[in-house]
Scaffold this active site. Sequence first.
Site, PDB file in Angstrom:
ATOM      1  NE  ARG B   7      -0.598  -0.166   4.935  1.00  0.00           N
ATOM      2  CZ  ARG B   7      -0.658   0.602   6.014  1.00  0.00           C
ATOM      3  NH1 ARG B   7      -1.370   1.716   5.999  1.00  0.00           N
ATOM      4  NH2 ARG B   7      -0.027   0.268   7.105  1.00  0.00           N
ATOM      5  CB  SER B  34      -5.442   3.392   6.264  1.00  0.00           C
ATOM      6  OG  SER B  34      -5.641   3.883   7.570  1.00  0.00           O
ATOM      7  CD  GLU B  55     -17.417   1.823   2.564  1.00  0.00           C
ATOM      8  OE1 GLU B  55     -18.652   1.731   2.741  1.00  0.00           O
ATOM      9  OE2 GLU B  55     -16.636   2.220   3.449  1.00  0.00           O
ATOM     10  CG  PHE B  80     -15.036  -1.732   4.154  1.00  0.00           C
ATOM     11  CD1 PHE B  80     -15.713  -2.661   4.937  1.00  0.00           C
ATOM     12  CD2 PHE B  80     -13.975  -1.039   4.719  1.00  0.00           C
ATOM     13  CE1 PHE B  80     -15.350  -2.880   6.261  1.00  0.00           C
ATOM     14  CE2 PHE B  80     -13.611  -1.247   6.043  1.00  0.00           C
ATOM     15  CZ  PHE B  80     -14.293  -2.164   6.816  1.00  0.00           C
ATOM     16  CG  HIS B 106      -5.617  -2.001   5.413  1.00  0.00           C
ATOM     17  ND1 HIS B 106      -5.214  -0.998   4.595  1.00  0.00           N
ATOM     18  CD2 HIS B 106      -5.167  -1.691   6.649  1.00  0.00           C
ATOM     19  CE1 HIS B 106      -4.544  -0.092   5.294  1.00  0.00           C
ATOM     20  NE2 HIS B 106      -4.492  -0.486   6.547  1.00  0.00           N
ATOM     21  CG  ASP B 114      -8.560  -3.051  12.505  1.00  0.00           C
ATOM     22  OD1 ASP B 114      -8.409  -2.588  13.652  1.00  0.00           O
ATOM     23  OD2 ASP B 114      -8.424  -2.377  11.466  1.00  0.00           O
ATOM     24  NE  ARG B 164      -1.931  -2.424   9.979  1.00  0.00           N
ATOM     25  CZ  ARG B 164      -1.849  -2.844  11.231  1.00  0.00           C
ATOM     26  NH1 ARG B 164      -2.270  -4.054  11.565  1.00  0.00           N
ATOM     27  NH2 ARG B 164      -1.354  -2.061  12.152  1.00  0.00           N
TER      28      ARG B 164
END
Lengths: 274, 314
Positions: B7, B34, B55, B80, B106, B114, B164
Amino acid sequence: MTMVEADVRLIAEKAKEMRRQIIRMIGAAQSGHPGGSLSAADIVATLYFHEMRVDPAQPHWPERDRFVLCKGHAAPVLYAALAEKGFFPKEELLTLRRINSRLQGHPDMKKLPGVEMSTGSLGQGLSVSVGMALAARLDQVAWRVYALLGDGEIQEGQVWEAAMAAAHYKLDNLCAILDYNGLQIDGPCCEVMNSEPVAEKWRAFGWHVLEIDGHDITAIIGALAQARQTKGQPTIIIARTIKGKGVSFMEKQVGWHGTAPKPEQVEAALAELA
Amino acid sequence: MSKIATREAYGKALAQLGAQNPAVVVLDADLSKSTKTADFAKVFPERFFNVGIAEQNLMGIAAGLAAAGKIPFASTFAMFATGRAFEQIRNSIAYPRLNVKIAATHAGITVGEDGGSHQTVEDIALMRVLPGMTVIVPADGIEAEQAVFAAAVHQGPVYLRFGRSAVPQVNADNYRFEIGKIYELRPGRDVTIFACGIMVAEALNAAENLAADGIEAQVINVPTIKPLDAEAVVQAARLTGAVVTAEEHSIIGGLGSAITETLAEHYPVLVERVGIKDTFGESGQPAELLQKYGLTAEAIRAAVFRVLKRREGK
């Protein structure tokens, strides 16, 4: 006769011809959605024969205005307008919903010239319209985006995500029109899932709201002109309409949402629309 | 060797791409720090749209921008992007073949703390099933960067899957990524390991350990899951006759499925799949999760032993 009166007369003629085509094509297909196609005919006729700059000879002309039929099941009203405008031969209307036809059950932009967005799954068209309007603004070009929504459709949450974004980005080059015919598949919208007060909701979301009779062509012309002059916010025209408008036995009848007329009903409807 | 999250590489590449190509626009859904799209937003604020936590609208707006000639990169967490907005991707992007790049970060269980709600191990499957969708899973920073540029010039929808956590470099400095190609990173004649994403580094470690066991494992990086380079996959399987797949994704529907489907049709060989075994993840540190869910070099080595034993028994 003033120019506006002449225009109104022409648009009314076009709308009537579109209604005839809607009945013919759904009758030929023995499948499709007459109620919500007929309710939107005056609005769509006014867009294509008065308001929007489009060129059937160059369907991808970069400067053209964009029309997104968010309520994609009303495809017949769009097809009727496009054929009447000259995007494709009128004979092709009778291929609606048949195998190998460019006239899909719901509009397919990859198949038919003049269709700006493939729609059908409700609630997605206004987001796409927001994207188009953002692109026009980025490029500092004058074309506008028109999005036709159904009143049942606004039960979809994504519509309100898009409504929030359109106001946030102050998209005054976007005009939504709500075909408020009051009926959805399972019954009156207010009984299935009441979305009233509709005008207040859009106002609260930051939109310039106009309320008109969606079969009064002079009013439609006026509202679209007001939308064009509105700066700093998107406009929604809440157009009160009659589902099945123009065919007496279809008007205000929930059963005609997605039922095709039988041959004798086609004849009766066409006689009324003569 | 320096480690970088894919990322991070995405964010840097996006900012460079923005300077080269004015048609590139970027959208995010309140995760720009992020997803690293903030790198682009800093330089090109007028071409960056933060649509908020929405989204479905993110994908729809991206579709509209693409319909008007822009090259939108739509970013959010992979969960998402592909889960929440699946039908928007299906009907507003893939069905009309609009030129949208879905750059999701992620992905997989290395999201870590998470927990299971955020650890998508289904995204490759969801995107792979869509007609016309290109699915790219970069293994390191170099590949991630080049995939961004390749996606931008590719006509049509692309799904880019980023992670991530920082990952080691597995590709050579002079590596040239092309959509639809697979890459042999280590030769070997006894077994072929097809891997993607963070599992490529694990596959290379496994091959190193297997060499000590006297087994020469061929390691192939499969950055493009779709369209899959079927000819090259079959060629590798012909060479070794035994296959292991490794991915940070469910063994259902992802790389393991794609390889297995291809081989079953063209050159059936024995296959063992390393991946998430039809279960959800949980909270934990990435390394702990990889250990617990069997996404390690050791797990790949064990799968190689299994497939070779099955071949012997035949």
